[in-house]
Write an enzyme that holds these catalytic residues in place. Structure first.
Site, PDB file in Angstrom:
ATOM      1  N   ASP A   1     -17.625 -82.133  57.244  1.00 46.28           N
ATOM      2  CA  ASP A   1     -17.692 -83.471  57.690  1.00 46.28           C
ATOM      3  C   ASP A   1     -18.356 -83.617  59.023  1.00 46.28           C
ATOM      4  O   ASP A   1     -19.687 -84.100  58.909  1.00 46.28           O
ATOM      5  CB  ASP A   1     -16.336 -84.243  57.697  1.00 46.28           C
ATOM      6  CG  ASP A   1     -16.630 -85.720  58.339  1.00 46.28           C
ATOM      7  OD1 ASP A   1     -17.369 -86.317  57.842  1.00 46.28           O
ATOM      8  OD2 ASP A   1     -15.863 -85.919  59.526  1.00 46.28           O
TER       9      ASP A   1
ATOM     10  N   ASP B   1     -22.960 -83.965  59.413  1.00 47.00           N
ATOM     11  CA  ASP B   1     -23.560 -85.030  60.213  1.00 47.00           C
ATOM     12  C   ASP B   1     -24.460 -84.284  61.135  1.00 47.00           C
ATOM     13  O   ASP B   1     -25.535 -84.854  61.696  1.00 47.00           O
ATOM     14  CB  ASP B   1     -22.463 -85.970  61.042  1.00 47.00           C
ATOM     15  CG  ASP B   1     -21.970 -87.138  60.217  1.00 47.00           C
ATOM     16  OD1 ASP B   1     -21.963 -87.265  59.156  1.00 47.00           O
ATOM     17  OD2 ASP B   1     -21.678 -88.105  61.104  1.00 47.00           O
TER      18      ASP B   1
ATOM     19  N   TYR C   1      -7.764 -83.462  55.789  1.00 41.82           N
ATOM     20  CA  TYR C   1      -7.800 -84.844  54.784  1.00 41.82           C
ATOM     21  C   TYR C   1      -6.582 -84.877  53.942  1.00 41.82           C
ATOM     22  O   TYR C   1      -6.367 -85.942  53.181  1.00 41.82           O
ATOM     23  CB  TYR C   1      -9.019 -84.813  54.119  1.00 41.82           C
ATOM     24  CG  TYR C   1     -10.138 -85.477  55.150  1.00 41.82           C
ATOM     25  CD1 TYR C   1     -10.720 -84.615  55.956  1.00 41.82           C
ATOM     26  CD2 TYR C   1     -10.596 -86.656  55.024  1.00 41.82           C
ATOM     27  CE1 TYR C   1     -11.932 -84.580  56.610  1.00 41.82           C
ATOM     28  CE2 TYR C   1     -11.911 -87.112  55.936  1.00 41.82           C
ATOM     29  CZ  TYR C   1     -12.351 -85.973  56.581  1.00 41.82           C
ATOM     30  OH  TYR C   1     -13.565 -86.330  57.437  1.00 41.82           O
TER      31      TYR C   1
ATOM     32  N   ASP D   1     -18.102 -72.501  65.017  1.00 43.93           N
ATOM     33  CA  ASP D   1     -18.749 -72.736  66.230  1.00 43.93           C
ATOM     34  C   ASP D   1     -20.049 -72.152  66.096  1.00 43.93           C
ATOM     35  O   ASP D   1     -21.071 -72.544  66.764  1.00 43.93           O
ATOM     36  CB  ASP D   1     -17.884 -72.266  67.703  1.00 43.93           C
ATOM     37  CG  ASP D   1     -17.130 -71.007  67.386  1.00 43.93           C
ATOM     38  OD1 ASP D   1     -17.261 -70.478  66.264  1.00 43.93           O
ATOM     39  OD2 ASP D   1     -16.738 -70.567  68.236  1.00 43.93           O
TER      40      ASP D   1
ATOM     41  N   LYS E   1     -12.798 -70.756  60.500  1.00 45.52           N
ATOM     42  CA  LYS E   1     -12.404 -70.359  61.732  1.00 45.52           C
ATOM     43  C   LYS E   1     -11.159 -69.261  61.572  1.00 45.52           C
ATOM     44  O   LYS E   1     -10.103 -69.655  62.167  1.00 45.52           O
ATOM     45  CB  LYS E   1     -11.880 -71.686  62.412  1.00 45.52           C
ATOM     46  CG  LYS E   1     -11.820 -71.404  64.001  1.00 45.52           C
ATOM     47  CD  LYS E   1     -13.095 -71.263  64.805  1.00 45.52           C
ATOM     48  CE  LYS E   1     -12.618 -71.138  66.303  1.00 45.52           C
ATOM     49  NZ  LYS E   1     -13.782 -70.605  66.940  1.00 45.52           N
TER      50      LYS E   1
END
Ligand code: IPM
Ligand code: MN
Length: 333
Positions: A231, A235, A124, A207, A170
């Protein structure tokens, strides 16, 4: 008494924010409310999505309740997303996104996790460019932002008595950027951990974290992660509270906090009185709990929501904003 800036925004933001304000007023008599504007319609009128006056009011109040804003489907010159502008201008560096099972409306009992999302950098950062046929986005991770999100997460561990803090990253393919994130968060949470704290700190690759959110959400507690991972994972996790109508969040910096339902402005259902105000109301409870340090009042609101959905409302019936609001307010009376 605290001051509150209220920014309904666009679409169903205008329908779910008045119920959340009414709930805050019910548990915080004397609350002073200052309206302000932001969003797409504001941009169309004023040529700016977050006018300076709005920023001034939020800064003065130090707390805001934000509904939702629409964005144009195509790139519009001069337009910048209102929520991203607010996060950046007010340095709202942490985004708390709790997901908790509610009776009857949630698909599964026993889920009680919080995603602590870094809210200012990562993908972002807005550093995207074209070099001929190559498009490049820079994912910025700084020690400073990683340390402060780690400190926020440790603060949450202290204030809520949670048991496990999982750093999600990650670093196997991004050893420099996500390595810096992971190591900085680890360092600061270890520093913040007192002798009496028996919470555990571990880590998951993003993951694997996604798989656990889908398959074993009740095994997760507090997840701290970078902006885009947070983000996406928040969700996915919101499935377990019962969907976007129930997902709450708090954008939380040192100078201000802005509570925001995770859902968008939903233009397809706007104006019909059928938006679920629960996410906005639960977001208002986060303001009480964390920004204003009023955990008992926050707990009252959360209990009223849980009881209303468990006993007074029919989750199978067509939803009316005013019915849900009325049931929750009645539980607070
Ligand atoms: C969210 C939203 C925003 C984000 C959008 C509207 C810019 O998806 O709050 O999660 O990507 O952060
Ligand atoms: Mn999102």
């Amino acid at each position: 008494m605290p001051d509150l800036c209220v920014i309904p925004g666009d679409g169903i933001g205008r329908e779910v924010i008045p119920p959340a304000v009414a709930v805050l007023q019910a548990v915080t008599p004397g609350l002073s409310v200052q309206p302000a504007e932001a969003g797409w319609e504001t941009f169309q009128r004023q040529g700016i999505s977050v006018p300076p006056a709005t920023l001034e009011i939020v800064r003065a109040c130090r707390a805001a309740l934000f509904g939702a804003v629409s964005s144009p489907a195509r790139r519009v010159v001069g337009y910048r997303s209102a929520i991203l502008t607010l996060r950046q201008e007010l340095d709202l560096y942490a985004n708390l996104r709790p997901v908790r099972s509610l009776p009857r409306v949630s698909p599964r009992p026993g889920v009680d996790l919080v995603v602590v999302r870094e809210n200012t950098e990562g993908l972002y950062a807005g550093r995207e460019r074209l070099e001929g046929d190559v498009a490049i986005a820079e994912r910025v991770i700084t020690r400073r932002a990683s340390l402060r999100i780690g400190r926020r997460a440790a603060q949450l561990m202290h204030s809520t008595g949670r048991r496990r803090l999982t750093i999600v990253h990650k670093a196997n393919i991004l050893p420099l950027s996500d390595g810096l994130f992971r190591d900085s968060v680890r360092q600061v949470v270890e520093e913040q951990r007192g002798p009496g704290d028996d919470w555990q700190v571990d880590e998951l690759l993003v993951d694997t974290a996604a798989f656990k959110i889908a398959a074993q959400p009740e095994t997760l507690d507090v997840l701290v992660t970078t902006n885009l991972f947070g983000d996406i994972l928040s969700d996915a996790a919101a499935t377990w509270c019962g969907g976007m109508g129930l997902a709450a969040s708090l954008n939380w910096g040192d100078e201000a906090a802005l509570a925001e339902p995770v859902h968008g402005s939903a233009p397809d259902i706007a104006g019909q009185g059928i938006a679920n105000p629960t996410a906005a109301i639960l977001s208002a409870a986060l303001l009480l709990r964390y920004a204003w340090q009023m955990p008992e009042r926050a707990a009252r609101v959360e209990a009223a929501v849980a009881q209303a959905w468990a006993q007074d409302l029919d989750p199978a019936a067509p939803l009316r904003t005013e019915t849900v609001t009325g049931a929750i307010l009645a539980r607070l009376a």
